[in-house]
Design a protein around this motif. Structure first.
Motif, PDB file in Angstrom:
ATOM      1  N   TRP A   6       0.855  -1.181   0.000  1.00 17.13           N
ATOM      2  CA  TRP A   6       0.000   0.000   0.000  1.00 17.13           C
ATOM      3  C   TRP A   6       0.886   1.225   0.000  1.00 17.13           C
ATOM      4  O   TRP A   6       1.814   1.331   0.803  1.00 17.13           O
ATOM      5  CB  TRP A   6      -0.899   0.029   1.235  1.00 17.13           C
ATOM      6  CG  TRP A   6      -1.995  -0.960   1.205  1.00 17.13           C
ATOM      7  CD1 TRP A   6      -3.219  -0.801   0.658  1.00 17.13           C
ATOM      8  CD2 TRP A   6      -1.985  -2.292   1.741  1.00 17.13           C
ATOM      9  NE1 TRP A   6      -3.973  -1.948   0.827  1.00 17.13           N
ATOM     10  CE2 TRP A   6      -3.243  -2.862   1.479  1.00 17.13           C
ATOM     11  CE3 TRP A   6      -1.025  -3.060   2.416  1.00 17.13           C
ATOM     12  CZ2 TRP A   6      -3.570  -4.158   1.872  1.00 17.13           C
ATOM     13  CZ3 TRP A   6      -1.347  -4.332   2.802  1.00 17.13           C
ATOM     14  CH2 TRP A   6      -2.602  -4.880   2.526  1.00 17.13           C
ATOM     15  N   THR A   7       0.619   2.135  -0.909  1.00 15.86           N
ATOM     16  CA  THR A   7       1.392   3.366  -0.901  1.00 15.86           C
ATOM     17  C   THR A   7       0.640   4.397  -0.080  1.00 15.86           C
ATOM     18  O   THR A   7      -0.574   4.526  -0.171  1.00 15.86           O
ATOM     19  CB  THR A   7       1.601   3.914  -2.322  1.00 15.86           C
ATOM     20  OG1 THR A   7       0.353   4.334  -2.840  1.00 15.86           O
ATOM     21  CG2 THR A   7       2.190   2.849  -3.214  1.00 15.86           C
ATOM     22  N   ASP A  40       0.350   7.335  -0.366  1.00 10.65           N
ATOM     23  CA  ASP A  40      -0.292   8.407  -1.109  1.00 10.65           C
ATOM     24  C   ASP A  40      -1.801   8.230  -1.095  1.00 10.65           C
ATOM     25  O   ASP A  40      -2.553   9.189  -1.026  1.00 10.65           O
ATOM     26  CB  ASP A  40       0.218   8.424  -2.558  1.00 10.65           C
ATOM     27  CG  ASP A  40       1.693   8.738  -2.589  1.00 10.65           C
ATOM     28  OD1 ASP A  40       2.192   9.299  -1.607  1.00 10.65           O
ATOM     29  OD2 ASP A  40       2.334   8.415  -3.596  1.00 10.65           O
ATOM     30  N   GLU A  41      -2.208   6.977  -1.167  1.00 12.48           N
ATOM     31  CA  GLU A  41      -3.624   6.718  -0.987  1.00 12.48           C
ATOM     32  C   GLU A  41      -3.954   6.985   0.473  1.00 12.48           C
ATOM     33  O   GLU A  41      -3.349   6.396   1.367  1.00 12.48           O
ATOM     34  CB  GLU A  41      -3.941   5.262  -1.344  1.00 12.48           C
ATOM     35  CG  GLU A  41      -3.796   4.947  -2.818  1.00 12.48           C
ATOM     36  CD  GLU A  41      -4.812   5.707  -3.651  1.00 12.48           C
ATOM     37  OE1 GLU A  41      -5.947   5.864  -3.194  1.00 12.48           O
ATOM     38  OE2 GLU A  41      -4.442   6.152  -4.756  1.00 12.48           O
TER      39      GLU A  41
END
Lengths: 339, 339
Positions: free
Chosen positions: B96-97, B99-100
């Motif tokens: 999961w990045t 940024d999300e």
DNA sequence: ATCCAGCATGAATACGATTTCATACGACGC
DNA sequence: GCGTCGTATGAAATCGTATTCATGCTGGAT
């Protein structure tokens, strides 16, 4: 021990099936009991067991991504787009980097084992047996960035041949005919196509590029520096170099820097991918830009379509590419009609 | 329809339990039947259903990684190390990045729902409610790169305070006292600690850094260029700048380039992370190097330990940092005993 | 000869969700 | 008043694996 839907049912004074019905918002359930169940869910802090759900639904909500060397900044850009698109579709992303040798094998096993709903390859070799097998089994697979002709699966790319042509025509329009092209092994579709587009466009204009001006090169900065030192140190050096990706171009620029070759006066350099560093002031590299965001978005769309509807015909979607002109070459690109 | 272990059992003429025993290499099974089962496995092309296995074993073989902005090349380096270490432990990686926005929430749900065996955070904010909740529930979680004091979970970092000191002492040893520090918001442990180390070491040597020489800055190249233009355009510009990460340092270098400020003669620039680009000829940035490979390896080790043995005391492992001196500053670093 | 240990194996159960099947009840039309 | 239909709900089956329980059998010790 985590609370199960059965625990919730007990608290709400209903059967476990009713809890599931509320959870899935499917089937008939009276509003009052519905509220009671919702309250029980809240009170118990219920979290669904995704494994059990996935097993029953035959859908894991996970998409596997096999990516090229993540230390090449192009791939993070692409991954970023993929991550965004997947998150938008409420899917999680499992990542395998191609640096690990067995990554594609493991990824294919994951999908075969139901641990993933689909696979996205951002890198692939035609001979990869795991990929071949997965395609033969009609598993939901999408190739993005790479293309493999004759492989029966969805493929999303940009037009690398056209990109190479673009650079060739740009060089020619400004009289740079002593050209070289660095990188582009036959095994990797992107590099091969880019080089082909460049070489053939040059050939059409009567310019044959001698072999020593078509050196092979690993797609890393350091390898490119070494290649560049040799190429530019030649008694009859080129006046313009097309590199099949930006990392290589950076290396060529640095080789020129070490040798004191002036860019762009004595040497033009162009790259491919237009990764963010290309736009930095002291790099300032002319580069072919791909619509990365679109590639990622469409790849995910393709995969979703394939997952929900496996019998659709295979698509091969190909995006255009454009030239971002910067200081490593001088002069605006010729207007399209001049080509 | 995929073949199940029951299908294999039928082919081999044994019970499903025996197939499972062979698969798990556990329990007693006669060599002859064992061979028969192995042959049947081969013939049927059996692939285990990972969901069912995970559900039964309460172990998914998947580790969730919440990463910082993947377009900052530091994170791919770290991810690369993590991927390698995880693959070595036969674990898959879900990414999961950050940024999300909801990434940590989704990641925590994944582990709560049994879809992941553990979580590695390479970025985290102290106030993150999902992280707090996960830690409160004693889920297997490791923080790497970031540290949050008072958070009861394993944390693997390098000594960012010492790294900042290292740069300060290096500047001082060469008489660069008109210093600035760029970036280092209080919310992000790495930046904060690096700046603190730098500022306090300067203070110990009687040098107070005025506020306008401590600008805040997003951790991107472009933001840093703007900050740099302002900082260096000041009537009384600094003669040395410490940037809390390399991307910012690149931006400061470029701002100097735009303004015609000579590096390193008129201005020294130092960064942090020593990402590969720092070593490129035309960047040539002095930077503090973290042992990324070790960070990743130890983080995974910690997580494995925590998964298998949840009651171990929490560890906070901290690695040293060293200065890689390059052309953006001049002069070798002082020998350690001179500090 | 008897008994017991241990081995090889099959039958049955558990994991936690979704979904199908069965049932009870109320309303409605004739 | 009775058959029917639709609704609300519970019981049970199912997904594919790992593991426990039960059972028959063999071999060695007493």
């Amino acid at each position: 021990m985590s609370t199960t839907s059965r625990d919730v049912a007990r608290v709400a004074g209903v059967s476990q099936s009713t809890v599931s019905r509320v959870l899935q918002n499917r089937g008939n359930v009276e509003e009052s009991t519905r509220q009671r169940v919702l309250k029980a869910l809240e009170d118990t802090g219920y979290v669904p067991n995704l494994q059990a759900r996935a097993m029953r639904m035959r859908r894991s909500g996970l998409v596997g991504v096999v990516t090229g060397s993540i230390t090449n900044p192009f791939y993070p850009e692409l991954l970023d787009g993929l991550a965004r698109a997947l998150a938008g579709a409420d899917l999680r992303m499992a990542l395998w980097t191609a640096d690990e040798p067995a990554s594609s094998t493991v990824a294919v096993q994951a999908i075969q084992g139901g641990a993933a709903d689909g696979l996205i390859f951002t890198t692939a070799t035609p001979s990869d047996p795991a990929l071949r097998e997965a395609v033969a089994q009609h598993l939901p697979i999408v190739l993005v960035n790479r293309s493999i002709s004759g492989l029966h699966c969805d493929q999303v790319t940009s037009d690398n041949v056209a990109g190479g042509q673009l650079v060739a025509e740009y060089f020619l329009a400004h009289g740079r005919t002593e050209v070289a092209v660095v990188g582009g092994s036959d095994l990797i579709s992107t590099g091969r196509e880019r080089r082909q587009g460049f070489v053939s466009a040059m050939a059409e204009n009567g310019i044959e590029i001698p072999p020593h001006r078509q050196p092979e090169c690993d797609y890393t900065h350091d390898a490119a520096v070494n290649v560049g030192l040799e190429l530019l140190g030649h008694p009859n050096p080129p006046s313009a170099v097309f590199c099949v990706n930006d990392l290589v171009a950076f290396g060529i620029q640095d080789a020129a820097f070490r040798l004191g070759v002036a860019v762009p006066d004595a040497l033009w350099v162009a790259g491919y991918d237009d990764i963010p560093m290309a736009a930095w002031d002291r790099i300032d590299l002319t580069s072919v830009r791909q619509p990365i965001e679109s590639l990622a978005k469409v790849a995910v769309e393709c995969l979703l379509k394939r997952i929900t509807n496996p019998d659709e015909p295979y698509e091969h979607r190909r995006f255009g590419a454009e030239l971002a002109v910067r200081g490593s070459t001088a002069g605006a690109p010729p207007p399209p009609d001049a080509i």
